[in-house]
Scaffold this motif. Sequence first.
Motif, mmCIF file in Angstrom:
data_model
loop_
_atom_site.group_PDB
_atom_site.id
_atom_site.type_symbol
_atom_site.label_atom_id
_atom_site.label_comp_id
_atom_site.label_asym_id
_atom_site.label_seq_id
_atom_site.Cartn_x
_atom_site.Cartn_y
_atom_site.Cartn_z
ATOM 1 N N LEU A 1 48.137 21.677 -2.559
ATOM 2 C CA LEU A 1 49.129 20.858 -2.438
ATOM 3 C C LEU A 1 49.968 20.697 -1.594
ATOM 4 N N GLN A 2 49.394 20.558 0.056
ATOM 5 C CA GLN A 2 49.892 19.489 0.528
ATOM 6 C C GLN A 2 50.985 18.859 0.202
ATOM 7 N N GLY A 3 51.001 17.947 -0.654
ATOM 8 C CA GLY A 3 51.173 16.723 -0.810
ATOM 9 C C GLY A 3 53.047 17.036 -1.953
ATOM 10 N N THR B 1 43.233 29.600 7.551
ATOM 11 C CA THR B 1 44.447 29.696 6.991
ATOM 12 C C THR B 1 45.454 28.686 6.097
ATOM 13 N N LEU B 2 46.031 27.511 7.238
ATOM 14 C CA LEU B 2 46.667 27.280 7.175
ATOM 15 C C LEU B 2 47.956 26.927 7.007
ATOM 16 N N GLN B 3 48.045 27.597 8.264
ATOM 17 C CA GLN B 3 49.384 28.592 8.277
ATOM 18 C C GLN B 3 50.012 27.291 9.172
ATOM 19 N N ALA C 1 52.971 17.966 10.150
ATOM 20 C CA ALA C 1 50.747 17.851 11.169
ATOM 21 C C ALA C 1 51.232 17.065 12.546
ATOM 22 N N THR C 2 51.705 16.751 12.805
ATOM 23 C CA THR C 2 51.936 16.508 13.844
ATOM 24 C C THR C 2 52.786 17.466 15.158
ATOM 25 N N SER C 3 53.335 16.332 15.899
ATOM 26 C CA SER C 3 54.510 16.433 16.260
ATOM 27 C C SER C 3 56.232 16.387 16.222
ATOM 28 N N ALA D 1 36.620 20.319 1.663
ATOM 29 C CA ALA D 1 38.674 19.868 2.202
ATOM 30 C C ALA D 1 38.803 18.679 1.829
ATOM 31 N N PHE D 2 37.766 17.923 2.689
ATOM 32 C CA PHE D 2 38.001 16.452 3.046
ATOM 33 C C PHE D 2 37.150 15.830 1.660
ATOM 34 N N ASP D 3 37.347 14.400 2.413
ATOM 35 C CA ASP D 3 36.499 13.674 1.664
ATOM 36 C C ASP D 3 35.951 12.082 2.892
ATOM 37 N N ASN E 1 39.787 12.287 5.541
ATOM 38 C CA ASN E 1 40.866 12.979 5.235
ATOM 39 C C ASN E 1 40.810 13.690 4.576
ATOM 40 N N LYS E 2 41.616 14.102 3.834
ATOM 41 C CA LYS E 2 42.000 15.177 2.612
ATOM 42 C C LYS E 2 41.589 14.895 1.744
ATOM 43 N N ILE E 3 40.670 16.108 1.169
ATOM 44 C CA ILE E 3 40.298 15.121 0.015
ATOM 45 C C ILE E 3 40.861 14.517 -1.332
ATOM 46 N N THR F 1 37.263 26.779 14.628
ATOM 47 C CA THR F 1 37.833 26.899 12.627
ATOM 48 C C THR F 1 37.581 25.838 12.539
ATOM 49 N N ARG F 2 38.000 24.855 11.744
ATOM 50 C CA ARG F 2 38.134 23.328 11.468
ATOM 51 C C ARG F 2 37.400 23.042 11.738
ATOM 52 N N PRO F 3 35.839 22.553 10.760
ATOM 53 C CA PRO F 3 35.089 22.023 11.596
ATOM 54 C C PRO F 3 34.998 20.291 11.535
ATOM 55 N N GLY G 1 46.762 9.998 6.356
ATOM 56 C CA GLY G 1 46.254 10.103 7.706
ATOM 57 C C GLY G 1 44.496 10.341 8.146
ATOM 58 N N ALA G 2 44.716 11.346 8.935
ATOM 59 C CA ALA G 2 42.945 11.037 9.314
ATOM 60 C C ALA G 2 42.538 12.423 9.701
ATOM 61 N N ASP G 3 41.424 12.893 9.469
ATOM 62 C CA ASP G 3 41.317 13.653 10.239
ATOM 63 C C ASP G 3 39.780 13.852 10.916
ATOM 64 N N ARG G 4 39.146 12.590 11.195
ATOM 65 C CA ARG G 4 37.942 12.268 11.984
ATOM 66 C C ARG G 4 37.882 10.724 11.681
ATOM 67 N N ARG H 1 48.784 23.496 10.393
ATOM 68 C CA ARG H 1 47.693 22.860 9.504
ATOM 69 C C ARG H 1 48.221 21.132 9.881
ATOM 70 N N GLY H 2 46.951 20.290 9.357
ATOM 71 C CA GLY H 2 47.196 18.968 10.286
ATOM 72 C C GLY H 2 46.672 18.039 11.188
ATOM 73 N N ALA H 3 45.286 17.738 11.497
ATOM 74 C CA ALA H 3 44.669 17.593 12.506
ATOM 75 C C ALA H 3 45.370 17.234 13.558
ATOM 76 N N PRO H 4 46.299 16.565 13.962
ATOM 77 C CA PRO H 4 46.640 16.846 15.030
ATOM 78 C C PRO H 4 48.214 17.934 15.898
HETATM 79 O O1 MRU Z 1 43.225 20.576 4.847
HETATM 80 P P1 MRU Z 1 44.937 20.102 5.971
HETATM 81 O O2 MRU Z 1 46.234 20.553 4.765
HETATM 82 O O3 MRU Z 1 44.811 20.370 7.847
HETATM 83 O O4 MRU Z 1 44.755 18.048 6.139
HETATM 84 C C1 MRU Z 1 45.553 17.737 6.511
HETATM 85 C C2 MRU Z 1 44.896 16.132 5.917
HETATM 86 O O5 MRU Z 1 44.085 15.812 5.968
HETATM 87 C C3 MRU Z 1 45.917 14.999 7.332
HETATM 88 O O6 MRU Z 1 46.341 13.408 5.956
HETATM 89 C C4 MRU Z 1 45.378 14.636 7.879
HETATM 90 O O7 MRU Z 1 44.866 15.474 9.282
HETATM 91 C C5 MRU Z 1 46.233 13.896 9.237
HETATM 92 S S1 MRU Z 1 47.397 14.966 9.347
HETATM 93 C C6 MRU Z 1 48.996 14.100 10.411
#
Ligand code: MRU
Length: 344
Positions: free
Chosen positions: A192-194, A44-46, A160-162, A308-310, A244-246, A88-90, A232-235, A48-51
Motif C-alpha cells: 500500500l505504498q500508494g 522491512t521498508l522502513q 523515496a529519493t531525497s 515485489a516488482f515486475d 518497478n513495483k509490481i 538486502t534488496r536485490p 518510477g523504476a528500480d532498475r 524504501r524507494g530505490a534512490p
Molecule cells: O518496494 P518499494 O516501496 O521500495 O518500491 C518502490 C518502487 O517501486 C519505486 O517506484 C522505485 O523504487 C522508484 S522510487 C523513486
Amino acid sequence: MTVRNIRFDASTHELIILDQTLLPHEERYVTIDTLEQAEHAIETLQVRGAPAIAYFGAFVLAKEAGRLVDDPDFTRRLEIVGRRLIATRPTAVNLQNVIDSLLALNSGEDFEQIAGEIERRAVALYDRDVDTYRAIGEHALSVLPAGGNILTICNAGAIATSRYGTALAPFYVGKERGVAFNVFACETRPLLQGARLTVWELDQADIDVTLITDNMAAWTIQAKGVDAIIVGADRITRTGHVANKIGTLQLAVLANHYGIPFYVAAPHSTFDLTAEDAIEIEERNPSEVTHIGGQPTAPVGITVFNPAFDVTPPELITGIITEAGVFKADETAIIHHVGGTIHV
Ligand code: MRU
C-alpha cells in the motif's frame, strides 16, 4: 514538502530515518546504530524507494567505515558490510551502484582517509541529487499535459529519493510554477505504498490526488479520461527493460490499449548497463499478501506468489525521463543519454 526521510549528522555519525511503515498515521523517526538495524530497516521498508535506499546504504557504509578505522582488517570488513547491504534488496540497483562506487575507494592503508572520503561522498550525493530530481521534474513537465489527469503507482516521491521524487517530481515542480495536475494514485497492494505514502505526500503538499485500488486502473483511465501514466523504476537495463513495483507492467499494457503515453522517470543511478532483459525479482514474505495491516485476509497456509516488482518491456514505454532529458527506451538512446558507465 519539508519532510526529510533520512538525516545523517557527519560530526556525530547519528543516522535517523523516517519510519515509512508507520505512515500515514504516525510520523516517527528512528535512530539506526548498527548494521543489523540498517539491514532490518531496508528489508522491512522502513526506508524504501530505490534512490533512498542507496543514500541510506551510503550513510551506513560511512558510519561503519568510521567505526572500523582502528581495525587492521578494515579493507575486508568494510567490503563485507557493503555486500551485506547490497543483498538486502536485490532488484533496486541504485543501492548496488552507490555501494560499489564507494567501495572502489576501499584500497590502501590510510583507513582514516578512506572513511573520511566515503563519508564526504555519501553526504555530497544526498545533497547534490536534489538537482537531479528537480531536473527530472522539469523534463517530465515538458511532456505531461498541464492540468491533465495523470496516473501513478507505488511511491516514487520525495520520501523515496531525497526531494521531489521521480514520478512525482513534475507535480511538485508544477506546483512551484502554478501548473496543476489531477493525480490518480493506485493503492499498490500488497504494502500500500500508494495509499499510505503517495496520497499522504501529495496531500501534504496540497496537490490534487485521488486514491483508487489497483483493479480500478482500467476503468479509471476510461471513465476519468486519464491522459498519461508516469511511474518510477528500480532498475533499467541497457535495452530499456524496466523493473518497478509490481503492477507497473499491467499499467503499461493498459496505456498501450487506451493509446495514452506511459513514462518512466528515474535518475541515472537506476540504470544497469550490464543487464539486458533478465532482472532478479525480489520475492517477499507471503504474509504481505495474506494479511493487510496485520489482519489475516486469506485462509491460513494458502499458497502465495509475492513478487515485489515486475519488468516492463521497452515497446510498452513511450519515454524514459532522467535528469538528462526524455528519450526512447532503446539501447542507442540509453547509451547516448546515460553514457557507457554509471556515475553516481
Ligand atoms: O518496494 P518499494 O516501496 O521500495 O518500491 C518502490 C518502487 O517501486 C519505486 O517506484 C522505485 O523504487 C522508484 S522510487 C523513486
